[in-house]
Design a protein around this motif. Structure first.
Motif, PDB file in Angstrom:
ATOM      1  N   PRO A   1      13.925-119.696  22.064  1.00 46.26           N
ATOM      2  CA  PRO A   1      13.695-118.246  21.975  1.00 46.26           C
ATOM      3  C   PRO A   1      14.348-117.616  20.744  1.00 46.26           C
ATOM      4  O   PRO A   1      13.784-116.693  20.142  1.00 46.26           O
ATOM      5  CB  PRO A   1      14.307-117.703  23.267  1.00 46.26           C
ATOM      6  CG  PRO A   1      14.265-118.854  24.215  1.00 46.26           C
ATOM      7  CD  PRO A   1      14.482-120.070  23.370  1.00 46.26           C
ATOM      8  N   TYR A   2      15.522-118.108  20.360  1.00 43.08           N
ATOM      9  CA  TYR A   2      16.180-117.559  19.171  1.00 43.08           C
ATOM     10  C   TYR A   2      15.376-117.882  17.911  1.00 43.08           C
ATOM     11  O   TYR A   2      15.211-117.024  17.026  1.00 43.08           O
ATOM     12  CB  TYR A   2      17.598-118.131  19.038  1.00 43.08           C
ATOM     13  CG  TYR A   2      18.493-117.777  20.202  1.00 43.08           C
ATOM     14  CD1 TYR A   2      18.800-116.461  20.498  1.00 43.08           C
ATOM     15  CD2 TYR A   2      19.045-118.776  20.998  1.00 43.08           C
ATOM     16  CE1 TYR A   2      19.630-116.132  21.564  1.00 43.08           C
ATOM     17  CE2 TYR A   2      19.875-118.467  22.059  1.00 43.08           C
ATOM     18  CZ  TYR A   2      20.158-117.141  22.343  1.00 43.08           C
ATOM     19  OH  TYR A   2      20.965-116.812  23.401  1.00 43.08           O
TER      20      TYR A   2
ATOM     21  N   ASP B   1      12.140-118.437  17.705  1.00 46.22           N
ATOM     22  CA  ASP B   1      10.947-117.603  17.713  1.00 46.22           C
ATOM     23  C   ASP B   1      11.271-116.180  17.257  1.00 46.22           C
ATOM     24  O   ASP B   1      10.507-115.563  16.497  1.00 46.22           O
ATOM     25  CB  ASP B   1      10.339-117.581  19.118  1.00 46.22           C
ATOM     26  CG  ASP B   1       9.866-118.965  19.563  1.00 46.22           C
ATOM     27  OD1 ASP B   1       9.631-119.812  18.665  1.00 46.22           O
ATOM     28  OD2 ASP B   1       9.748-119.200  20.774  1.00 46.22           O
ATOM     29  N   LYS B   2      12.411-115.689  17.690  1.00 46.80           N
ATOM     30  CA  LYS B   2      12.828-114.349  17.290  1.00 46.80           C
ATOM     31  C   LYS B   2      13.045-114.259  15.786  1.00 46.80           C
ATOM     32  O   LYS B   2      12.562-113.328  15.112  1.00 46.80           O
ATOM     33  CB  LYS B   2      14.111-113.980  18.033  1.00 46.80           C
ATOM     34  CG  LYS B   2      14.748-112.666  17.585  1.00 46.80           C
ATOM     35  CD  LYS B   2      16.114-112.488  18.240  1.00 46.80           C
ATOM     36  CE  LYS B   2      16.830-111.263  17.673  1.00 46.80           C
ATOM     37  NZ  LYS B   2      18.182-111.105  18.242  1.00 46.80           N
ATOM     38  N   TYR B   3      13.767-115.247  15.210  1.00 43.08           N
ATOM     39  CA  TYR B   3      14.058-115.208  13.773  1.00 43.08           C
ATOM     40  C   TYR B   3      12.756-115.250  12.957  1.00 43.08           C
ATOM     41  O   TYR B   3      12.570-114.477  12.003  1.00 43.08           O
ATOM     42  CB  TYR B   3      14.939-116.394  13.369  1.00 43.08           C
ATOM     43  CG  TYR B   3      16.246-116.510  14.155  1.00 43.08           C
ATOM     44  CD1 TYR B   3      16.827-115.393  14.756  1.00 43.08           C
ATOM     45  CD2 TYR B   3      16.879-117.744  14.280  1.00 43.08           C
ATOM     46  CE1 TYR B   3      18.007-115.518  15.463  1.00 43.08           C
ATOM     47  CE2 TYR B   3      18.062-117.866  14.979  1.00 43.08           C
ATOM     48  CZ  TYR B   3      18.616-116.750  15.579  1.00 43.08           C
ATOM     49  OH  TYR B   3      19.787-116.872  16.284  1.00 43.08           O
TER      50      TYR B   3
ATOM     51  N   LYS C   1       9.690-114.462  13.851  1.00 46.56           N
ATOM     52  CA  LYS C   1       8.909-113.247  14.035  1.00 46.56           C
ATOM     53  C   LYS C   1       9.440-112.101  13.190  1.00 46.56           C
ATOM     54  O   LYS C   1       8.673-111.395  12.498  1.00 46.56           O
ATOM     55  CB  LYS C   1       8.924-112.865  15.515  1.00 46.56           C
ATOM     56  CG  LYS C   1       8.097-111.617  15.838  1.00 46.56           C
ATOM     57  CD  LYS C   1       8.169-111.316  17.320  1.00 46.56           C
ATOM     58  CE  LYS C   1       7.367-110.046  17.642  1.00 46.56           C
ATOM     59  NZ  LYS C   1       7.439-109.678  19.075  1.00 46.56           N
ATOM     60  N   VAL C   2      10.768-111.903  13.198  1.00 46.74           N
ATOM     61  CA  VAL C   2      11.362-110.797  12.439  1.00 46.74           C
ATOM     62  C   VAL C   2      11.168-111.023  10.937  1.00 46.74           C
ATOM     63  O   VAL C   2      10.839-110.084  10.188  1.00 46.74           O
ATOM     64  CB  VAL C   2      12.849-110.657  12.794  1.00 46.74           C
ATOM     65  CG1 VAL C   2      13.525-109.627  11.894  1.00 46.74           C
ATOM     66  CG2 VAL C   2      13.033-110.286  14.249  1.00 46.74           C
TER      67      VAL C   2
ATOM     68  N   GLN D   1      18.836-106.862  13.341  1.00 49.36           N
ATOM     69  CA  GLN D   1      18.529-107.718  14.476  1.00 49.36           C
ATOM     70  C   GLN D   1      19.130-109.113  14.334  1.00 49.36           C
ATOM     71  O   GLN D   1      19.352-109.804  15.326  1.00 49.36           O
ATOM     72  CB  GLN D   1      17.015-107.836  14.651  1.00 49.36           C
ATOM     73  CG  GLN D   1      16.339-106.545  15.069  1.00 49.36           C
ATOM     74  CD  GLN D   1      14.845-106.739  15.187  1.00 49.36           C
ATOM     75  OE1 GLN D   1      14.099-106.649  14.191  1.00 49.36           O
ATOM     76  NE2 GLN D   1      14.393-106.999  16.412  1.00 49.36           N
ATOM     77  N   LEU D   2      19.392-109.505  13.106  1.00 49.31           N
ATOM     78  CA  LEU D   2      19.913-110.851  12.845  1.00 49.31           C
ATOM     79  C   LEU D   2      21.418-110.809  12.547  1.00 49.31           C
ATOM     80  O   LEU D   2      22.232-111.341  13.297  1.00 49.31           O
ATOM     81  CB  LEU D   2      19.128-111.491  11.698  1.00 49.31           C
ATOM     82  CG  LEU D   2      17.607-111.546  11.913  1.00 49.31           C
ATOM     83  CD1 LEU D   2      16.915-112.151  10.697  1.00 49.31           C
ATOM     84  CD2 LEU D   2      17.279-112.335  13.164  1.00 49.31           C
TER      85      LEU D   2
ATOM     86  N   ASN E   1      26.032-111.321  17.269  1.00 51.05           N
ATOM     87  CA  ASN E   1      25.117-111.868  18.269  1.00 51.05           C
ATOM     88  C   ASN E   1      25.573-113.217  18.837  1.00 51.05           C
ATOM     89  O   ASN E   1      24.953-113.722  19.781  1.00 51.05           O
ATOM     90  CB  ASN E   1      23.722-112.033  17.660  1.00 51.05           C
ATOM     91  CG  ASN E   1      23.147-110.718  17.175  1.00 51.05           C
ATOM     92  OD1 ASN E   1      23.352-109.681  17.805  1.00 51.05           O
ATOM     93  ND2 ASN E   1      22.425-110.738  16.059  1.00 51.05           N
TER      94      ASN E   1
ATOM     95  N   GLN F   1      25.276-116.202  17.483  1.00 46.15           N
ATOM     96  CA  GLN F   1      24.152-117.117  17.307  1.00 46.15           C
ATOM     97  C   GLN F   1      24.265-117.799  15.945  1.00 46.15           C
ATOM     98  O   GLN F   1      24.907-117.281  15.026  1.00 46.15           O
ATOM     99  CB  GLN F   1      22.819-116.372  17.425  1.00 46.15           C
ATOM    100  CG  GLN F   1      22.578-115.769  18.792  1.00 46.15           C
ATOM    101  CD  GLN F   1      21.361-114.863  18.820  1.00 46.15           C
ATOM    102  OE1 GLN F   1      20.610-114.804  17.855  1.00 46.15           O
ATOM    103  NE2 GLN F   1      21.165-114.151  19.933  1.00 46.15           N
TER     104      GLN F   1
END
Length: 364
Positions: A210-211, A213-215, A217-218, A262-263, A291, A293
């Protein structure tokens, strides 16, 4: 022995002197008695004799008596002195002899004690030697017995081995080979059956997917879809989300990873280069304290001209790692404030971590 003879001689001489002194004493006593008798026999002066004659007679008698008394006294003193002289040598000699006897007795006693002690020590050492000899003899006997038992066992084993016939040996070897072949065949058959019957196991997704995919996408929403060459979960490195940026977008993607809200990857923990022979890669590990991460950023560069933008303007911690990659691999970081060799020195020829590196001086 000579001392005893001298002592006997001295005793004889002392006895002779004592006899002489006794004779002198006896003579003196007789003379004294004679004087006393003479004094008693002084004639009485007849009446009518002159006073002068009487006085003369008295004076002569008194002088005679006084001379006898003096002779008697002198004889007695002489006898006492002779007795003292006779006893003194005998006493001194006895004292010396006693001292000599005492010294001789002490020496004899000391010698006896020393002899007794030496015998005791000799007896103790001999006992110790006997004990050591007994212990050695026991150990030797045990070793000999063990060697004999071992030799006997070996002889029995050899006899048993030689007793078996060649046919029996051949049969045993053949049986063992057949058993091993059967086991291998059964194992292969079981593996083939399991492979035919088993269905492909569905691989579970990584918890960090999920992380990733998030990176992605952003990044694609803000920078476009043409900035990334690849992305995946690195299962060989703790499932860290990995992004491969294109060479011309490397710095832009790194800057976005740091400053995007967001990152927020504000810490560079690692940077190094790798030679894959067909190309080179620069690997950067980033961490977001906000975060909690991680993300890995990679970029592929030309091996013949390895150049890429420096990340020192974004993270100061990239300074020394980029110098190390330049020193060992020859990667040039454009925009680095002070790119130099930090280990080998500027005079060093070549870069040791390249796969085609050949030392300039082989003997060094």
């Amino acid at each position: 022995m000579s001392g005893e003879k001298d002592l006997e001689q001295l005793k004889k001489e002392a006895a002779a002197k004592a006899r002489e002194a006794a004779l002198e004493k006896k003579k003196a006593m007789k003379a004294a008695e004679a004087g006393s008798q003479a004094e008693d026999k002084i004639p009485t002066v007849a009446a009518g004799e002159d006073d002068l004659d009487l006085a003369k007679k008295k004076a002569a008698a008194a002088a005679k008596a006084k001379a006898a008394a003096l002779a008697k006294k002198k004889a007695m003193e002489q006898q006492q002195e002779e007795s003292a002289d006779e006893e003194k040598p005998e006493t001194t000699e006895d004292l010396d002899l006693a001292k000599k006897k005492a010294a001789a007795a002490a020496k004899a006693k000391a010698a006896a004690l020393a002899k007794m002690k030496a015998k005791e020590q000799a007896g103790t050492s001999s006992d110790s030697d006997d004990a050591d000899a007994k212990a050695k003899a026991i150990a030797a006997a045990k070793a000999k017995a063990a060697a004999a038992a071992k030799a006997k066992a070996a002889a029995k084993a050899k006899q048993a081995a030689s007793g078996a016939s060649d046919d029996e040996k051949a049969k045993a070897i053949a049986a063992a080979k057949a058993k091993a072949a059967a086991a291998a065949k059964a194992k292969a058959a079981a593996g083939a059956k399991a492979g035919a019957e088993s269905e492909p196991v569905e691989k579970k997704p990584s918890p960090n997917q999920p992380y990733l995919d998030k990176y992605v996408k952003v990044i694609e929403e803000h920078l476009g879809t043409d900035v990334l060459e690849d992305y995946y979960i690195n299962t060989l490195s703790k499932d860290v989300p990995t992004i491969v940026a294109k060479r011309n977008a490397y710095f832009k993607v790194a800057e976005f990873l740091k400053y995007n809200e967001q990152l927020g990857f504000d810490y560079l923990s690692e940077l190094h280069g790798t030679d894959f022979q067909t190309h080179m890669e620069v690997y950067v590990h980033l961490y977001s304290y906000k975060n909690r991460q991680s993300v890995a950023l990679k970029v592929k560069i030309d091996r013949d001209e390895p150049e890429i933008d420096s990340l020192v303007p974004l993270w100061a911690g990239a300074n020394w790692p980029e110098c190390e990659a330049y020193d060992l691999l020859g990667i040039k970081f454009i925009g680095h404030p002070n790119l130099h060799r930090i280990m080998l020195g500027e005079e060093w020829i070549g870069h040791p971590l390249r796969k085609d590196y050949v030392p300039y001086d082989v003997e060094v």
